[in-house]
Design an enzyme around this catalytic site. Structure first.
Site, mmCIF file in Angstrom:
data_model
loop_
_atom_site.group_PDB
_atom_site.id
_atom_site.type_symbol
_atom_site.label_atom_id
_atom_site.label_comp_id
_atom_site.label_asym_id
_atom_site.label_seq_id
_atom_site.Cartn_x
_atom_site.Cartn_y
_atom_site.Cartn_z
ATOM 1 N NE ARG A 89 -5.276 10.064 13.271
ATOM 2 C CZ ARG A 89 -5.404 11.134 14.037
ATOM 3 N NH1 ARG A 89 -4.401 11.536 14.814
ATOM 4 N NH2 ARG A 89 -6.524 11.835 14.042
ATOM 5 C CE1 TYR A 141 1.476 -14.667 6.841
ATOM 6 C CE2 TYR A 141 -0.058 -12.847 7.085
ATOM 7 C CZ TYR A 141 1.149 -13.434 7.366
ATOM 8 O OH TYR A 141 2.051 -12.785 8.175
ATOM 9 C CG ASP A 189 -4.395 -11.360 0.563
ATOM 10 O OD1 ASP A 189 -3.598 -10.848 -0.258
ATOM 11 O OD2 ASP A 189 -4.063 -11.663 1.725
ATOM 12 C CE LYS A 242 4.694 -10.621 2.428
ATOM 13 N NZ LYS A 242 3.876 -9.823 3.359
#
Length: 392
Positions: free
Chosen positions: A52, A104, A176, A201
């Site tokens: 982690r 978004y 972003d 993306k």
């Protein structure tokens, strides 16, 4: 060998931050599929304790991302929204976020329905005019949340102007950069404190992974985000990191081809009598075309348009008659996608707010892929023709 800082972008995609595996000499970073690491004595190890906190495959990806965004630190998360969630955790109750009024839907939902409950308020404003943004700042404003090009209206925000304003007021600026990708736009070069990606993306590029990333040059911000990455635990797995590393190696080729295809489709849409408006920053009459030309390498492969018959039914007739454009959420993959923001990606935004920024019921968003341009043109022309036939 890892690419030099002054290497060209294509070289950084393939070599940036990367070296052959020190154990085996493997050219491609291996998938370190492990949850824990052996220690020679309590607290004595080879730099890795628990997956982690650290993983060699993730470390390689983070270094590569920092390189292609001209940053110093990359921090990866299990999704784009997980990346955003951790960035917002840099704030405190009572702080305010100024965000674009065209963004978004998932970002809107996280800002309002999640962080609003914890005393972090958000206001959504038109960010195209820097003077308007300056006038909207309040003593509580601690972060500018910038999308450019915006989703789905393809508005363009002047990154340099807004980051100058933010810096003068000791406000964090976050861009972003998902729609543009680092190939087209590098916000850190324009003054941004943090750059965020949905690596799902363009970075991954093959519609087979979900991931998010944040890149910065600020060591203090990086330390805080690495702490949150470990403490909150929204980390990507090593195989996902491997897939995004592989995707980045062809990022420049994929995005350039998709941009070229998008230009062909924009012309088809402009010439079609069924189409009311085409939203694409590469058009000379786009109101922020000059800003896009200044801060982007090319104008992207995202295209939105709405129909003269402004109904969901009309939009549905177009979307159900495509062959190569797949009706699906997401974007930035090698395949072309078609979507309806009002009922898909932006359904969480109230209709009144959607309409106020021009997001109509007939608005259709295209993520243009890298297929042969002639096939995509014919596919879109046939879908529009079929819709006309049904309407008639």
């Amino acid at each position: 060998m890892s690419a030099k800082k002054d290497a060209a972008f294509a070289t950084k995609c393939i070599h940036g931050g990367l070296n052959p595996d020190p154990l085996t000499g493997a050219v491609m970073t291996p998938i370190y599929q492990t949850s824990t690491y052996a220690q020679s004595a309590p607290g004595e190890h080879k730099g890795y304790e628990y997956a982690r906190t650290q993983n060699p495959t993730r470390d390689a990806l983070q270094a590569n991302l920092a390189s292609i965004e001209n940053g110093k630190f990359g921090i990866c998360f299990s999704s784009g929204l997980a990346a955003m969630d951790n960035v917002l955790k840099l704030l405190s109750p009572g702080d305010e976020v100024l965000a674009s009024d065209d963004l978004y839907g998932g970002s809107y939902r996280l800002l309002t329905a999640v962080f609003g409950r914890f005393g972090i308020q958000s206001r959504f404003i038109d960010m195209r005019d820097p003077g308007h943004v300056l006038s909207q700042l309040s003593p509580a404003t601690k972060m500018l949340w910038i999308e450019t090009p915006t989703n789905p209206m393809l508005n363009i925000v002047d990154i340099q102007a807004l980051t100058d304003i933010a810096r003068s007021r000791d406000i964090l600026s976050v861009v972003d950069n998902t729609f543009a990708s680092p190939y087209l736009q590098q916000p850190l070069e324009l003054g941004a404190d943090l750059v965020l990606h949905s690596a799902t993306k363009y970075l991954g590029g093959h519609s087979d992974v979900v991931m998010g990333a944040v890149i910065t040059r600020d060591e203090l911000l990086a330390k805080r985000l690495y702490f949150l990455q470990n403490a909150a635990g929204a980390v990507p797995g090593p195989q996902d990191c491997f897939l995004v590393l592989r995707g980045i190696k062809t990022l420049h080729l994929r995005v350039q081809r998709a941009c070229e295809n998008a230009r062909h489709l924009v012309k088809v849409l402009q010439d079609n009598p069924l189409v009311a408006n085409v939203y694409y920053p590469g058009l000379p009459d786009h109101p922020r075309h000059a800003v896009a030309a200044r801060q982007m390498r090319d104008f992207g492969a995202m295209v939105s348009f709405d129909l003269k018959e402004d109904t969901l039914e009309a939009a549905t007739q177009v979307m159900k008659n495509t062959h190569y454009f797949t009706l699906a959420e997401s974007l930035g993959g090698v395949e072309s996608l078609i979507g309806h923001p009002a009922t898909m990606t932006h359904a969480s935004i109230p209709r009144e707010q959607r309409l106020s920024v021009g997001l109509t019921d007939s608005l259709i968003r295209l993520s243009v892929g890298i297929e042969d341009a002639a096939d995509l043109v014919k596919d879109l022309e046939n879908a529009l023709a079929a819709a006309v036939s049904v309407a008639g």
